[in-house]
Design an enzyme around this catalytic site. Structure first.
Site, PDB file in Angstrom:
ATOM      1  N   SER A   1       0.848  -1.191   0.000  1.00 41.73           N
ATOM      2  CA  SER A   1       0.000   0.000   0.000  1.00 41.73           C
ATOM      3  C   SER A   1       0.880   1.237   0.000  1.00 41.73           C
ATOM      4  CB  SER A   1      -0.911   0.018   1.223  1.00 41.73           C
ATOM      5  OG  SER A   1      -1.532   1.282   1.387  1.00 41.73           O
TER       6      SER A   1
ATOM      7  N   TYR B   1      -1.347  -0.427  10.284  1.00 41.43           N
ATOM      8  CA  TYR B   1      -1.526  -0.764   8.868  1.00 41.43           C
ATOM      9  C   TYR B   1      -0.312  -0.318   8.062  1.00 41.43           C
ATOM     10  CZ  TYR B   1      -3.516  -0.788   4.152  1.00 41.43           C
ATOM     11  OH  TYR B   1      -3.740  -1.010   2.812  1.00 41.43           O
TER      12      TYR B   1
END
Length: 316
Positions: A193, A206
């Protein structure tokens, strides 16, 4: 002695400046050529390898929705049989049926909850007899909304995210790598990501898990590139999906199908890439922003999410 060969000090500094500008211009030109080749010329002249030559099966985790489903569909469209691995068996069988009917390939489904650490022996046994050429480590989870780490109120949040975002990538790679090494051929595509490109406040865990995916992928690429194995890390920005909670596509927020079609053209060409040219531009811009701009933006998103949550709870 220097002046004897190059003249005055001003001439020396002028030469150094000209060489520096020339070097930077060369780097920009090379980068621009690579960008155009990967994202535009490859649409006309395919530059990436034939994934089907690596093996007759592709394995995709988190494959019943979003990017994972799009990878399954587009790899099937290339003639690969696909193994779909996700948590819900009803969704798996539905997607498998769709793919078999549309692309005339064989599918296999494995129901597995990647928040658990005891699932991999079963997965390994079910994959043992297959000629696997491609692995897509797509399964992952994020925050419900941007939040301070200490204020996240979700049972087993830390354990679940570490298992799903990190353990799954390492364990699935461990399972498929031996057979790829025997053939000296294989592709492992890991979904990271943009949040993992730099520390992202309010998405701390995350961000860290996706940084792990990027570092793990880069290290493996260095280890195995001379053994016929291609390891790629894809680091997208927003894509329309349940994970991103974005529903309306645009140039900078593509549908999963649009994104994966672009990303597959980069396999074998770029080891670390956003996979989609508007996201490459976003990455350049975001990387120049001070961290407080990122934090301010995520705080705004957090405030909206909390307000919506409060409103919803009042109406229930």
């Amino acid at each position: 002695m220097i002046k004897q060969y190059f003249g005055s000090s001003s001439e020396i500094f002028g030469l150094i400046g000209a060489l520096t500008i020339g070097f930077l211009a060369f780097k920009v030109a090379v980068g621009l050529f690579r960008f155009l080749s990967v994202h535009f010329l490859s649409r006309v002249f395919p530059l990436s390898g034939d994934l089907k030559k690596a093996g007759s099966w592709a394995v995709i985790t988190g494959s019943t929705d979003g990017i994972g489903k799009a990878y399954a569909e587009q790899l099937a469209a290339k003639g690969l049989n696909v193994v779909l691995i996700s948590r819900t068996i009803s969704k798996l069988t539905e997607v498998a049926k769709e793919i078999e009917e549309k692309y005339k390939v064989i599918t296999q489904v494995i129901a597995a909850d990647f928040t658990q650490g005891n699932i991999y022996e079963d997965i390994k046994s079910q994959l043992a007899s297959l000629d696997i050429g491609v692995l897509v480590n797509n399964v992952g989870m994020s925050y419900e909304h941007p939040e301070y780490f200490g204020d996240v109120n979700s049972p087993n949040f830390v354990q679940n995210m570490l298992h799903m975002n990190c353990t799954s990538v390492a364990k699935m790679t461990e399972i498929v790598l031996p057979c790829m090494l025997k053939k000296k051929c294989g592709y492992i595509i890991n979904l990271g990501s943009s949040a993992g490109n730099s520390p992202t406040p309010l998405l701390a865990l995350y961000s860290a898990t996706k940084a792990f995916v990027a570092t793990f992928s880069s290290a493996l690429q260095l280890e195995y590139s001379d053994k016929g194995i291609t390891i790629q890390c894809i680091v997208p920005f927003f894509v329309v999906s349940k994970l991103s909670k974005v529903r309306n596509p645009s140039l900078f927020v593509p549908t999963p199908s649009t994104f994966v079609r672009s990303a597959l053209r980069t396999v074998g060409l770029q080891a670390h890439t956003s996979g989609y040219w508007p996201h490459e531009i976003q990455d350049i811009v975001v990387s120049k922003l001070p961290t407080y701009f990122v934090k301010s933006s995520l705080l705004t998103t957090r405030a909206k999410a909390l307000k919506k949550k409060a409103t919803t709870s009042k109406t229930e």
